[in-house]
Design a protein around this motif. Sequence first.
Motif, PDB file in Angstrom:
ATOM      1  N   ILE A   1       0.843  -1.203   0.000  1.00 35.29           N
ATOM      2  CA  ILE A   1       0.000   0.000   0.000  1.00 35.29           C
ATOM      3  C   ILE A   1       0.878   1.253   0.000  1.00 35.29           C
ATOM      4  CG2 ILE A   1      -1.550   1.385   1.465  1.00 35.29           C
ATOM      5  CD1 ILE A   1      -2.926  -1.301   2.238  1.00 35.29           C
ATOM      6  N   GLU A   2       1.856   1.289   0.888  1.00 33.53           N
ATOM      7  CA  GLU A   2       2.702   2.479   0.992  1.00 33.53           C
ATOM      8  C   GLU A   2       3.567   2.689  -0.247  1.00 33.53           C
ATOM      9  OE1 GLU A   2       4.553   1.997   4.850  1.00 33.53           O
ATOM     10  OE2 GLU A   2       2.842   3.013   5.807  1.00 33.53           O
ATOM     11  N   SER A   3       3.982   1.605  -0.863  1.00 39.57           N
ATOM     12  CA  SER A   3       4.752   1.714  -2.104  1.00 39.57           C
ATOM     13  C   SER A   3       3.904   2.321  -3.223  1.00 39.57           C
ATOM     14  CB  SER A   3       5.258   0.324  -2.510  1.00 39.57           C
ATOM     15  OG  SER A   3       5.841   0.362  -3.777  1.00 39.57           O
ATOM     16  N   ARG A   4       2.664   1.906  -3.304  1.00 40.17           N
ATOM     17  CA  ARG A   4       1.759   2.459  -4.325  1.00 40.17           C
ATOM     18  C   ARG A   4       1.459   3.932  -4.052  1.00 40.17           C
ATOM     19  NH1 ARG A   4      -0.168  -1.405  -7.658  1.00 40.17           N
ATOM     20  NH2 ARG A   4       0.028  -3.550  -6.992  1.00 40.17           N
ATOM     21  N   ILE A   5       1.298   4.281  -2.790  1.00 42.52           N
ATOM     22  CA  ILE A   5       1.054   5.685  -2.431  1.00 42.52           C
ATOM     23  C   ILE A   5       2.257   6.534  -2.847  1.00 42.52           C
ATOM     24  CG2 ILE A   5       0.804   7.291  -0.487  1.00 42.52           C
ATOM     25  CD1 ILE A   5      -0.866   5.027   0.894  1.00 42.52           C
ATOM     26  N   LYS A   6       3.441   6.049  -2.548  1.00 39.18           N
ATOM     27  CA  LYS A   6       4.670   6.768  -2.901  1.00 39.18           C
ATOM     28  C   LYS A   6       4.774   6.945  -4.416  1.00 39.18           C
ATOM     29  CE  LYS A   6       9.629   6.720  -2.104  1.00 39.18           C
ATOM     30  NZ  LYS A   6      10.771   6.001  -1.534  1.00 39.18           N
TER      31      LYS A   6
ATOM     32  N   HIS B   1       0.077  10.189   3.008  1.00 39.08           N
ATOM     33  CA  HIS B   1      -0.896   9.331   3.675  1.00 39.08           C
ATOM     34  C   HIS B   1      -0.697   9.376   5.187  1.00 39.08           C
ATOM     35  CE1 HIS B   1       2.558   6.662   3.787  1.00 39.08           C
ATOM     36  NE2 HIS B   1       1.912   5.910   4.660  1.00 39.08           N
ATOM     37  N   LYS B   2      -1.711   8.896   5.868  1.00 38.65           N
ATOM     38  CA  LYS B   2      -1.677   8.825   7.322  1.00 38.65           C
ATOM     39  C   LYS B   2      -2.506   7.619   7.749  1.00 38.65           C
ATOM     40  CE  LYS B   2      -1.869  12.781   9.294  1.00 38.65           C
ATOM     41  NZ  LYS B   2      -2.308  14.068   9.841  1.00 38.65           N
ATOM     42  N   TRP B   3      -1.954   6.803   8.632  1.00 35.93           N
ATOM     43  CA  TRP B   3      -2.693   5.699   9.242  1.00 35.93           C
ATOM     44  C   TRP B   3      -3.212   6.188  10.585  1.00 35.93           C
ATOM     45  CZ3 TRP B   3      -3.567   1.169   6.727  1.00 35.93           C
ATOM     46  CH2 TRP B   3      -2.730   0.828   5.665  1.00 35.93           C
ATOM     47  N   LYS B   4      -4.465   5.913  10.865  1.00 42.26           N
ATOM     48  CA  LYS B   4      -5.039   6.302  12.154  1.00 42.26           C
ATOM     49  C   LYS B   4      -5.920   5.187  12.666  1.00 42.26           C
ATOM     50  CE  LYS B   4      -5.399  11.286  11.923  1.00 42.26           C
ATOM     51  NZ  LYS B   4      -6.309  12.384  12.174  1.00 42.26           N
ATOM     52  N   LYS B   5      -6.080   5.186  13.977  1.00 43.17           N
ATOM     53  CA  LYS B   5      -7.133   4.332  14.522  1.00 43.17           C
ATOM     54  C   LYS B   5      -8.442   5.031  14.234  1.00 43.17           C
ATOM     55  CE  LYS B   5      -6.917   1.444  17.693  1.00 43.17           C
ATOM     56  NZ  LYS B   5      -6.772   0.470  18.742  1.00 43.17           N
ATOM     57  N   SER B   6      -9.463   4.275  13.883  1.00 46.72           N
ATOM     58  CA  SER B   6     -10.746   4.878  13.537  1.00 46.72           C
ATOM     59  C   SER B   6     -11.443   5.435  14.762  1.00 46.72           C
ATOM     60  CB  SER B   6     -11.644   3.849  12.842  1.00 46.72           C
ATOM     61  OG  SER B   6     -11.219   3.669  11.519  1.00 46.72           O
ATOM     62  N   PHE B   7     -12.597   6.005  14.525  1.00 46.96           N
ATOM     63  CA  PHE B   7     -13.384   6.601  15.595  1.00 46.96           C
ATOM     64  C   PHE B   7     -13.667   5.579  16.692  1.00 46.96           C
ATOM     65  CE2 PHE B   7     -14.603   8.566  11.540  1.00 46.96           C
ATOM     66  CZ  PHE B   7     -14.097   9.838  11.764  1.00 46.96           C
TER      67      PHE B   7
ATOM     68  N   ASN C   1     -11.792   4.329  18.785  1.00 47.34           N
ATOM     69  CA  ASN C   1     -10.715   3.338  18.885  1.00 47.34           C
ATOM     70  C   ASN C   1     -11.081   1.983  18.301  1.00 47.34           C
ATOM     71  OD1 ASN C   1      -8.669   4.895  19.907  1.00 47.34           O
ATOM     72  ND2 ASN C   1      -9.336   4.621  22.023  1.00 47.34           N
ATOM     73  N   LYS C   2     -11.945   1.983  17.320  1.00 44.12           N
ATOM     74  CA  LYS C   2     -12.299   0.731  16.659  1.00 44.12           C
ATOM     75  C   LYS C   2     -11.857   0.813  15.204  1.00 44.12           C
ATOM     76  CE  LYS C   2     -16.164  -0.788  19.457  1.00 44.12           C
ATOM     77  NZ  LYS C   2     -17.534  -1.229  19.476  1.00 44.12           N
ATOM     78  N   GLY C   3     -11.147  -0.196  14.765  1.00 43.58           N
ATOM     79  CA  GLY C   3     -10.762  -0.258  13.367  1.00 43.58           C
ATOM     80  C   GLY C   3      -9.568   0.605  13.025  1.00 43.58           C
ATOM     81  N   SER C   4      -9.272   0.613  11.750  1.00 46.75           N
ATOM     82  CA  SER C   4      -8.161   1.409  11.249  1.00 46.75           C
ATOM     83  C   SER C   4      -8.668   2.320  10.147  1.00 46.75           C
ATOM     84  CB  SER C   4      -7.046   0.494  10.724  1.00 46.75           C
ATOM     85  OG  SER C   4      -7.576  -0.430   9.791  1.00 46.75           O
ATOM     86  N   ARG C   5      -7.874   3.353   9.881  1.00 50.56           N
ATOM     87  CA  ARG C   5      -8.276   4.308   8.861  1.00 50.56           C
ATOM     88  C   ARG C   5      -7.027   4.743   8.104  1.00 50.56           C
ATOM     89  NH1 ARG C   5     -10.654  10.059  10.309  1.00 50.56           N
ATOM     90  NH2 ARG C   5      -9.924   9.286  12.297  1.00 50.56           N
ATOM     91  N   LEU C   6      -7.109   4.732   6.793  1.00 51.53           N
ATOM     92  CA  LEU C   6      -6.027   5.182   5.928  1.00 51.53           C
ATOM     93  C   LEU C   6      -6.518   6.398   5.158  1.00 51.53           C
ATOM     94  CD1 LEU C   6      -3.279   4.902   4.475  1.00 51.53           C
ATOM     95  CD2 LEU C   6      -4.380   3.257   2.940  1.00 51.53           C
ATOM     96  N   ILE C   7      -5.787   7.502   5.295  1.00 51.77           N
ATOM     97  CA  ILE C   7      -6.137   8.736   4.587  1.00 51.77           C
ATOM     98  C   ILE C   7      -5.047   8.996   3.553  1.00 51.77           C
ATOM     99  CG2 ILE C   7      -6.559  11.217   4.818  1.00 51.77           C
ATOM    100  CD1 ILE C   7      -7.164  10.548   7.855  1.00 51.77           C
ATOM    101  N   ILE C   8      -5.456   9.115   2.298  1.00 48.66           N
ATOM    102  CA  ILE C   8      -4.511   9.342   1.197  1.00 48.66           C
ATOM    103  C   ILE C   8      -4.868  10.651   0.516  1.00 48.66           C
ATOM    104  CG2 ILE C   8      -3.552   8.414  -0.950  1.00 48.66           C
ATOM    105  CD1 ILE C   8      -4.750   5.676  -0.073  1.00 48.66           C
ATOM    106  N   LYS C   9      -3.860  11.491   0.292  1.00 51.48           N
ATOM    107  CA  LYS C   9      -4.059  12.738  -0.451  1.00 51.48           C
ATOM    108  C   LYS C   9      -3.144  12.722  -1.667  1.00 51.48           C
ATOM    109  CE  LYS C   9      -5.778  15.486   3.307  1.00 51.48           C
ATOM    110  NZ  LYS C   9      -5.810  16.747   3.986  1.00 51.48           N
ATOM    111  N   ILE C  10      -3.766  12.761  -2.846  1.00 47.27           N
ATOM    112  CA  ILE C  10      -3.037  12.701  -4.102  1.00 47.27           C
ATOM    113  C   ILE C  10      -3.052  14.086  -4.735  1.00 47.27           C
ATOM    114  CG2 ILE C  10      -2.895  11.575  -6.354  1.00 47.27           C
ATOM    115  CD1 ILE C  10      -4.896   9.480  -4.833  1.00 47.27           C
ATOM    116  N   PRO C  11      -1.882  14.680  -4.988  1.00 53.23           N
ATOM    117  CA  PRO C  11      -1.857  16.016  -5.575  1.00 53.23           C
ATOM    118  C   PRO C  11      -2.467  16.035  -6.967  1.00 53.23           C
ATOM    119  CG  PRO C  11       0.346  15.067  -5.536  1.00 53.23           C
ATOM    120  CD  PRO C  11      -0.551  14.119  -4.807  1.00 53.23           C
TER     121      PRO C  11
END
Length: 194
Positions: free
Chosen positions: A152-157, A163-169, A171-181
């Motif tokens: 995933i991180e290689s593709r983002i790069k 990108h940013k990995w976060k715990k979801s709201f 504290n359940k689950g995970s969340r990946l935020i990607i910003k593409i210019p």
Amino acid sequence: MIHDDIGNRLNILSLWLNNLDTKGDEIIKKNIYSQMSSLIDAARSISHSLYPVNLESVGLVLYVEELIANLSHKINISMQVMPGYEKKDLFIEVQLYRIIQEFTTNVIKHSTATDVWIYIKDYTQNMTVVISDNGQGFIYEEVKKGMGIKNIESRIKSMNATHKWKKSFSNKGSRLIIKIPKQNEFPNQNSTDR
């Protein structure tokens, strides 16, 4: 599965190589070269099967909807594409599709999640994609980075995205935020006419 077969055959090759004396046994050498050739063909076959062939004509959104339909018996996946979304360059759409596919595969394999959400929005300066789930989640700094996260991180790069990995709201689950210019200065593209 093909990749299981490749793994088994690589293990056999490793054993053969460990048992090969310095003079070498001609029969074992022939077997090794034959297996290597076969493994190269199998890897090539996997590579071709990984390319989402209809994505160019169908587009990212419909292709992800097809993925959602295919996984609906395993997990609930919903996607929200905000109004104003415009089709992206094929390179970007392929990378995003593979990221979404990898994320959902990891959630199904490693999480207790029942739901995955995908959110896509075009902004003036960038496109934002948020993928989240309601599973057990993980703390990025503490988790071992397996092939899924690395892919995933290689593709983002490759998209010059952040990108940013976060715990979801809650504290359940995970969340990946990607910003593409929005500017199309991507290293793997040939087109400069945009």
